[in-house]
Scaffold this motif. Structure first.
Motif, mmCIF file in Angstrom:
data_model
loop_
_atom_site.group_PDB
_atom_site.id
_atom_site.type_symbol
_atom_site.label_atom_id
_atom_site.label_comp_id
_atom_site.label_asym_id
_atom_site.label_seq_id
_atom_site.Cartn_x
_atom_site.Cartn_y
_atom_site.Cartn_z
ATOM 1 N N ALA A 33 31.174 -51.996 30.830
ATOM 2 C CA ALA A 33 30.561 -50.867 31.530
ATOM 3 C C ALA A 33 31.594 -50.121 32.360
ATOM 4 N N LEU A 34 32.491 -50.860 32.981
ATOM 5 C CA LEU A 34 33.514 -50.246 33.823
ATOM 6 C C LEU A 34 34.419 -49.337 33.016
ATOM 7 N N LEU A 35 34.729 -49.744 31.786
ATOM 8 C CA LEU A 35 35.683 -49.001 30.970
ATOM 9 C C LEU A 35 35.015 -48.053 29.975
ATOM 10 N N ASP A 36 33.731 -47.799 30.163
ATOM 11 C CA ASP A 36 33.018 -46.861 29.301
ATOM 12 C C ASP A 36 33.580 -45.457 29.509
ATOM 13 N N ARG A 37 34.136 -44.885 28.459
ATOM 14 C CA ARG A 37 34.764 -43.575 28.588
ATOM 15 C C ARG A 37 33.886 -42.443 28.054
ATOM 16 N N SER A 38 32.641 -42.736 27.837
ATOM 17 C CA SER A 38 31.791 -41.727 27.226
ATOM 18 C C SER A 38 31.350 -40.653 28.211
ATOM 19 N N ARG A 39 31.498 -40.900 29.509
ATOM 20 C CA ARG A 39 31.024 -39.923 30.470
ATOM 21 C C ARG A 39 31.938 -38.706 30.490
ATOM 22 N N PRO A 40 31.396 -37.532 30.745
ATOM 23 C CA PRO A 40 32.202 -36.318 30.719
ATOM 24 C C PRO A 40 33.401 -36.353 31.630
ATOM 25 N N ARG A 41 33.297 -36.955 32.811
ATOM 26 C CA ARG A 41 34.412 -36.913 33.747
ATOM 27 C C ARG A 41 35.604 -37.734 33.252
ATOM 28 N N GLN A 42 35.371 -38.585 32.227
ATOM 29 C CA GLN A 42 36.456 -39.357 31.674
ATOM 30 C C GLN A 42 36.805 -38.878 30.260
ATOM 31 N N ALA A 43 36.439 -37.614 29.962
ATOM 32 C CA ALA A 43 36.621 -37.103 28.613
ATOM 33 C C ALA A 43 38.082 -36.965 28.229
ATOM 34 N N GLY A 44 38.988 -36.998 29.169
ATOM 35 C CA GLY A 44 40.406 -36.883 28.848
ATOM 36 C C GLY A 44 41.233 -37.092 30.090
ATOM 37 N N PRO A 45 42.500 -37.465 29.947
ATOM 38 C CA PRO A 45 43.351 -37.690 31.092
ATOM 39 C C PRO A 45 43.583 -36.399 31.860
ATOM 40 N N ARG A 46 43.522 -36.485 33.195
ATOM 41 C CA ARG A 46 43.743 -35.314 34.028
ATOM 42 C C ARG A 46 45.085 -35.378 34.743
ATOM 43 N N LEU A 47 45.868 -36.394 34.457
ATOM 44 C CA LEU A 47 47.168 -36.541 35.097
ATOM 45 C C LEU A 47 48.262 -36.025 34.169
ATOM 46 N N ALA A 48 49.271 -35.427 34.777
ATOM 47 C CA ALA A 48 50.392 -34.887 33.982
ATOM 48 C C ALA A 48 51.397 -35.994 33.715
ATOM 49 N N LEU A 49 50.965 -37.030 32.995
ATOM 50 C CA LEU A 49 51.820 -38.167 32.681
ATOM 51 C C LEU A 49 52.203 -38.129 31.207
ATOM 52 N N THR A 50 53.381 -38.621 30.905
ATOM 53 C CA THR A 50 53.798 -38.750 29.513
ATOM 54 C C THR A 50 53.042 -39.922 28.876
ATOM 55 N N PRO A 51 53.007 -39.983 27.543
ATOM 56 C CA PRO A 51 52.346 -41.124 26.894
ATOM 57 C C PRO A 51 52.895 -42.470 27.357
ATOM 58 N N ARG A 52 54.227 -42.564 27.533
ATOM 59 C CA ARG A 52 54.814 -43.823 27.991
ATOM 60 C C ARG A 52 54.379 -44.137 29.418
ATOM 61 N N GLU A 53 54.305 -43.127 30.267
ATOM 62 C CA GLU A 53 53.853 -43.358 31.645
ATOM 63 C C GLU A 53 52.404 -43.816 31.671
ATOM 64 N N HIS A 54 51.590 -43.285 30.769
ATOM 65 C CA HIS A 54 50.205 -43.757 30.654
ATOM 66 C C HIS A 54 50.183 -45.232 30.285
ATOM 67 N N GLU A 55 51.034 -45.635 29.346
ATOM 68 C CA GLU A 55 51.072 -47.046 28.942
ATOM 69 C C GLU A 55 51.493 -47.937 30.100
ATOM 70 N N VAL A 56 52.513 -47.522 30.825
ATOM 71 C CA VAL A 56 53.002 -48.303 31.966
ATOM 72 C C VAL A 56 51.922 -48.405 33.034
ATOM 73 N N LEU A 57 51.268 -47.293 33.348
ATOM 74 C CA LEU A 57 50.220 -47.299 34.364
ATOM 75 C C LEU A 57 49.049 -48.177 33.940
ATOM 76 N N ALA A 58 48.679 -48.114 32.661
ATOM 77 C CA ALA A 58 47.569 -48.929 32.168
ATOM 78 C C ALA A 58 47.870 -50.420 32.313
ATOM 79 N N LEU A 59 49.085 -50.819 31.963
ATOM 80 C CA LEU A 59 49.457 -52.238 32.061
ATOM 81 C C LEU A 59 49.547 -52.686 33.515
ATOM 82 N N LEU A 60 50.059 -51.824 34.375
ATOM 83 C CA LEU A 60 50.100 -52.161 35.803
ATOM 84 C C LEU A 60 48.684 -52.405 36.326
ATOM 85 N N ALA A 61 47.745 -51.522 35.935
ATOM 86 C CA ALA A 61 46.367 -51.647 36.399
ATOM 87 C C ALA A 61 45.692 -52.903 35.887
ATOM 88 N N GLU A 62 46.186 -53.443 34.778
ATOM 89 C CA GLU A 62 45.641 -54.693 34.237
ATOM 90 C C GLU A 62 46.218 -55.917 34.945
#
Length: 218
Positions: A135-164
């Motif tokens: 439920a926490l990671l459900d991305r179907s809601r409109p506010r999570q329809a796409g990334p709003r941060l100006a991060l590169t794909p690699r930065e997204h990967e790094v941030l995702a792993l840090l958050a885990e």
């Protein structure tokens, strides 16, 4: 059970006497932990003026401050809130994590899961029960329809792993890059987001819906 001087202090803020007593027994039976102040409200807990750094098992439905406001008050006092509540709507989970909670457990969790969550939160990680992670990671809601941060794909990967909850060395191994490169990416992420601490970056990643897989669970 004997505890060492460096035992992690765990406090409980829960207004139901029977459940409060049950949680107290669980904590007292865990090696490496020491039961701190037990209170029926946030105000009562804060009155103890416990030194910062405790993990606080926190109910959400309390007299006085409750919900995200309760988590925020505990976090601002320098403690690590671990919410344990019967209510687990996605909006509630996201709200308390954004307010500073380090994890979320349902009241149906058994003693083993409570112990696992306490250990992970005590070591700086985020814990969300497997029953709530989807439920926490459900991305179907409109506010999570796409990334709003100006991060590169690699930065997204790094941030995702840090958050885990991954360490820099674990991120490096997972992405087959050097630890120095990981830290360079993190520096750029901090510059772009204005978030400095790992806990702040974790909450940001959750809010943006960019975590790659469910947070660590039992």
């Amino acid at each position: 059970m004997p505890q060492t001087d460096d035992a992690i202090v765990v406090s409980i803020v829960e207004d139901h006497p029977l459940f409060r007593a049950a949680l107290s027994r669980v904590v007292e039976g865990l090696p490496g932990f020491r039961l701190g102040p037990v209170a029926g409200s946030v105000e009562e807990f804060l009155a103890h003026r416990l030194p910062s750094g405790a993990v606080v098992l926190l109910d959400l439905h309390l007299p006085g401050r409750q919900g995200a406001a309760a988590a925020l008050a505990i976090a601002e006092a320098g403690h690590r809130p671990l919410v344990i509540s019967a209510q687990a709507a996605q909006s509630d989970v996201l709200a308390v994590l954004a307010a500073g909670a380090r994890g979320y457990l349902p009241k149906s969790a058994d003693a083993d899961e409570v112990g696992t969550a306490l250990r992970q939160v005590a070591h700086g990680e985020t814990y969300v029960s497997a029953s709530l992670a989807a439920a926490l990671l459900d991305r179907s809601r409109p506010r999570q329809a796409g990334p709003r941060l100006a991060l590169t794909p690699r930065e997204h990967e790094v941030l995702a792993l840090l958050a885990e909850g991954e360490r820099d060395i674990d991120i490096a191994e997972s992405l087959t890059i050097s630890v120095r490169t990981v830290r360079s990416h993190l520096d750029r992420i901090r510059e772009k987001t204005g978030r400095r601490r790992r806990s702040e970056l974790t909450r940001l990643a959750i809010g943006e819906g960019i975590i790659r897989r469910p947070l660590r669970t039992a």
